[in-house]
Design an enzyme around this catalytic site. Structure first.
Site, PDB file in Angstrom:
ATOM      1  N   CYS A  12      60.760  -4.924  77.536  1.00  0.00           N
ATOM      2  CA  CYS A  12      60.260  -3.520  76.444  1.00  0.00           C
ATOM      3  C   CYS A  12      61.315  -3.577  75.539  1.00  0.00           C
ATOM      4  O   CYS A  12      62.518  -4.087  75.350  1.00  0.00           O
ATOM      5  CB  CYS A  12      60.512  -2.387  77.700  1.00  0.00           C
ATOM      6  SG  CYS A  12      62.092  -2.310  77.952  1.00  0.00           S
ATOM      7  N   HIS A  43      67.954  -4.539  84.583  1.00  0.00           N
ATOM      8  CA  HIS A  43      68.033  -4.812  85.908  1.00  0.00           C
ATOM      9  C   HIS A  43      67.209  -6.143  86.151  1.00  0.00           C
ATOM     10  O   HIS A  43      65.937  -6.267  86.520  1.00  0.00           O
ATOM     11  CB  HIS A  43      67.111  -3.708  86.788  1.00  0.00           C
ATOM     12  CG  HIS A  43      68.216  -2.638  87.323  1.00  0.00           C
ATOM     13  ND1 HIS A  43      67.899  -1.383  87.434  1.00  0.00           N
ATOM     14  CD2 HIS A  43      69.624  -2.411  87.348  1.00  0.00           C
ATOM     15  CE1 HIS A  43      69.112  -0.590  87.738  1.00  0.00           C
ATOM     16  NE2 HIS A  43      70.027  -1.440  87.612  1.00  0.00           N
ATOM     17  N   HIS A  81      70.480   2.078  80.882  1.00  0.00           N
ATOM     18  CA  HIS A  81      70.280   3.566  81.489  1.00  0.00           C
ATOM     19  C   HIS A  81      71.282   4.613  81.196  1.00  0.00           C
ATOM     20  O   HIS A  81      70.792   5.812  81.631  1.00  0.00           O
ATOM     21  CB  HIS A  81      70.566   3.192  83.119  1.00  0.00           C
ATOM     22  CG  HIS A  81      70.145   1.828  83.484  1.00  0.00           C
ATOM     23  ND1 HIS A  81      70.874   0.773  83.427  1.00  0.00           N
ATOM     24  CD2 HIS A  81      68.836   1.321  83.891  1.00  0.00           C
ATOM     25  CE1 HIS A  81      70.480  -0.412  84.088  1.00  0.00           C
ATOM     26  NE2 HIS A  81      69.112   0.105  84.255  1.00  0.00           N
ATOM     27  N   GLU A 133      70.408   5.782  85.753  1.00  0.00           N
ATOM     28  CA  GLU A 133      69.859   6.686  84.890  1.00  0.00           C
ATOM     29  C   GLU A 133      69.859   8.234  85.346  1.00  0.00           C
ATOM     30  O   GLU A 133      70.399   9.071  84.642  1.00  0.00           O
ATOM     31  CB  GLU A 133      68.254   6.521  84.393  1.00  0.00           C
ATOM     32  CG  GLU A 133      68.018   7.345  83.122  1.00  0.00           C
ATOM     33  CD  GLU A 133      66.322   7.348  83.028  1.00  0.00           C
ATOM     34  OE1 GLU A 133      65.804   5.798  83.374  1.00  0.00           O
ATOM     35  OE2 GLU A 133      65.858   8.088  82.586  1.00  0.00           O
ATOM     36  N   THR A 169      62.697   8.023  83.317  1.00  0.00           N
ATOM     37  CA  THR A 169      61.885   7.441  82.293  1.00  0.00           C
ATOM     38  C   THR A 169      60.871   6.429  82.917  1.00  0.00           C
ATOM     39  O   THR A 169      59.880   6.072  82.282  1.00  0.00           O
ATOM     40  CB  THR A 169      62.630   6.800  80.967  1.00  0.00           C
ATOM     41  OG1 THR A 169      63.688   5.920  81.935  1.00  0.00           O
ATOM     42  CG2 THR A 169      63.222   7.660  80.217  1.00  0.00           C
ATOM     43  N   CYS A 197      58.480   6.654  79.934  1.00  0.00           N
ATOM     44  CA  CYS A 197      58.532   5.969  78.616  1.00  0.00           C
ATOM     45  C   CYS A 197      57.151   5.102  78.440  1.00  0.00           C
ATOM     46  O   CYS A 197      56.423   4.701  79.638  1.00  0.00           O
ATOM     47  CB  CYS A 197      59.898   5.000  78.473  1.00  0.00           C
ATOM     48  SG  CYS A 197      59.676   3.561  79.575  1.00  0.00           S
ATOM     49  N   SER A 270      61.991  -5.322  82.774  1.00  0.00           N
ATOM     50  CA  SER A 270      63.077  -6.286  82.481  1.00  0.00           C
ATOM     51  C   SER A 270      62.838  -7.471  82.966  1.00  0.00           C
ATOM     52  O   SER A 270      63.792  -8.271  83.145  1.00  0.00           O
ATOM     53  CB  SER A 270      64.325  -5.515  83.032  1.00  0.00           C
ATOM     54  OG  SER A 270      63.955  -5.321  84.294  1.00  0.00           O
TER      55      SER A 270
HETATM   56  S1  SF4 Z   1      63.363   3.566  79.307  1.00  0.00           S
HETATM   57 FE1  SF4 Z   1      61.465   2.344  79.149  1.00  0.00          FE
HETATM   58  S2  SF4 Z   1      61.728   1.418  77.040  1.00  0.00           S
HETATM   59 FE2  SF4 Z   1      63.603   2.128  77.807  1.00  0.00          FE
HETATM   60  S3  SF4 Z   1      64.719   0.418  78.901  1.00  0.00           S
HETATM   61 FE3  SF4 Z   1      63.767   1.771  80.289  1.00  0.00          FE
HETATM   62  S4  SF4 Z   1      61.701   0.627  80.638  1.00  0.00           S
HETATM   63 FE4  SF4 Z   1      62.475  -0.088  78.627  1.00  0.00          FE
END
Ligand code: SF4
Length: 305
Positions: A12, A43, A81, A133, A169, A197, A270
Site C-alpha cells: 500500500c 509488518h 504505525h 498503532e 486504520t 484506510c 505489507s
Molecule cells: S494505514 Fe493503510 S495505507 Fe497506511 S500503512 Fe496501514 S494499511 Fe497501509
C-alpha cells in the site's frame, strides 16, 4: 484447478512511503549512526530482514517509550504505525535524530482524534490492544479507551457527555458498522469517526465480492499484520468462505490443496508481490484469472488511494 488472483494486491502507499523514506535516509552519509527502529517498519518479515541487513538495529518486544530507553545516540525510526507525542518528545530530549515513517492515514486519524478531544469528547477507540498503532493513539490522551469485543461495551461506565468512536486504520469496515450499531444502544449519541484506510477497505471489498465463488481463499500475510489477519476474518465471517492465511510458500506447503477447484489469493498491504507470485507460480497449473474490486466501488469511495 482455477486460481483467482484477487486484486488490488501489493504494498500500500503507506508501506511504500515508509520504505522510501528509510532507504533515502540510509543512503544519506549525513544520517547519524547508529540507526535504530522502534518495532517493525511494517509488518512483513522479509522487508524488516532486508532493513536489518542494511545495518538498522531493530528494537522490539516492549512499548515504544521503553525501547527509547535503550538508545543513547544516533537516529531513531518511527514506524508506519505512528507514535505518541510522548515518544516523539522523549526522542527529541535525548538528542536523537528522527526518521518519521508514519503513514499519512495514521497521522490523519491522530489529528481527528485530537480535534475531538479538544472539543471535549471522550474517545472510544475500536482497535487491537497492544498493537503499535493503538499504543500511539493511547499516548495522545488519557481520555481514550480501547474497545474491541462486544463484551467490552458491558464494562464501560454510564456517560452522558460528548463521546465518539474512533477506529484503527486496519479494522474490518463492516465490523466497524456493526460495532457502532451495538454501542449506540449504550450511548445513543456516540459519533462514529471511522478511519479504516482505503488500502484496507478495498482489499476487504474485493474478498467480499468473491462470496460464494471460491472453494478456498488464501490470504498471504505476516501473522503480525493486522490488515492481513482481518482479511482472513472477512473471508471467513463476512464472505463465509473456507480461508487460510500463510506467510509464504513454505507455509502453504503444509496444506493439501488437491480437493479444491477454485482458489482465490489475496494479500495484506505489507505483503510484497514477489511472495504472492512465488505462490501462484508453484500452484498446480490451471486457469489464472485476475479479479479486481468493482470500479463502481472505487468511484463511490471518497477516501482516495
Ligand atoms: S494505514 Fe493503510 S495505507 Fe497506511 S500503512 Fe496501514 S494499511 Fe497501509
Amino acid at each position: 484447478m482455477e486460481i483467482i488472483k484477487i486484486t488490488p494486491q501489493g504494498l500500500c502507499k503507506g508501506v511504500l512511503n515508509a520504505i522510501n523514506i528509510v532507504n533515502k535516509k540510509l543512503d544519506d552519509p549525513n544520517t547519524k549512526r547508529p540507526i535504530y527502529m522502534l518495532g517493525s517498519l511494517v509488518h512483513n518479515r522479509n522487508i524488516v530482514q532486508a532493513l536489518s541487513e542494511k545495518g538498522i538495529i531493530i528494537l522490539d518486544g516492549k512499548t515504544r517509550i521503553e525501547l527509547l530507553n535503550e538508545i543513547d545516540s544516533g537516529t531513531v525510526i518511527f514506524t508506519a504505525h505512528g507514535v505518541s507525542d510522548e515518544v516523539r518528545q522523549k526522542a527529541v530530549e535525548k538528542g536523537l535524530d528522527i526518521i518519521d515513517a508514519t503513514c499519512r492515514d495514521v497521522e490523519k486519524s491522530h489529528r481527528i482524534i485530537q480535534e475531538y478531544l479538544n472539543k471535549g469528547y471522550l474517545i472510544l477507540y475500536y482497535g487491537i490492544k497492544n498493537h503499535p498503532e493503538t499504543e500511539g493513539v493511547l499516548g495522545i490522551s488519557p481520555n481514550i479507551k480501547v474497545v474491541k469485543e462486544d463484551e467490552d461495551i458491558l464494562h464501560l461506565p454510564e456517560y452522558s457527555g460528548k463521546i465518539a468512536l474512533a477506529t484503527q486504520t486496519t479494522m474490518s469496515f463492516l465490523e466497524v458498522i456493526r460495532f457502532h450499531q451495538l454501542i449506540l444502544k449504550k450511548y445513543p449519541k456516540i459519533e462514529l469517526l471511522e478511519e479504516v484506510c482505503n488500502s484496507t477497505r478495498i482489499r476487504q471489498q474485493a474478498v467480499i465480492n468473491q462470496k460464494g465463488k471460491l472453494d478456498l481463499l488464501i490470504v498471504v500475510g505476516d501473522p503480525k499484520s493486522n490488515n492481513s489477519r482481518i482479511l482472513k476474518e472477512v473471508g471467513e465471517k463476512k464472505a463465509g468462505m473456507k480461508t487460510i492465511m500463510v506467510e509464504n510458500l513454505e507455509d502453504l506447503n503444509s496444506y493439501d490443496l488437491s480437493g479444491f477447484k477454485r482458489i482465490g489469493i489475496t494479500a495484506g498491504a505489507s505483503t510484497p508481490n514477489a511472495i504472492v507470485n512465488e505462490i501462484i507460480e508453484k500452484l498446480p497449473k490451471g486457469n489464472l484469472k485476475t479479479e479486481l474490486v468493482s470500479n463502481d466501488y472505487l468511484l463511490k469511495s471518497n477516501k482516495g488511494f
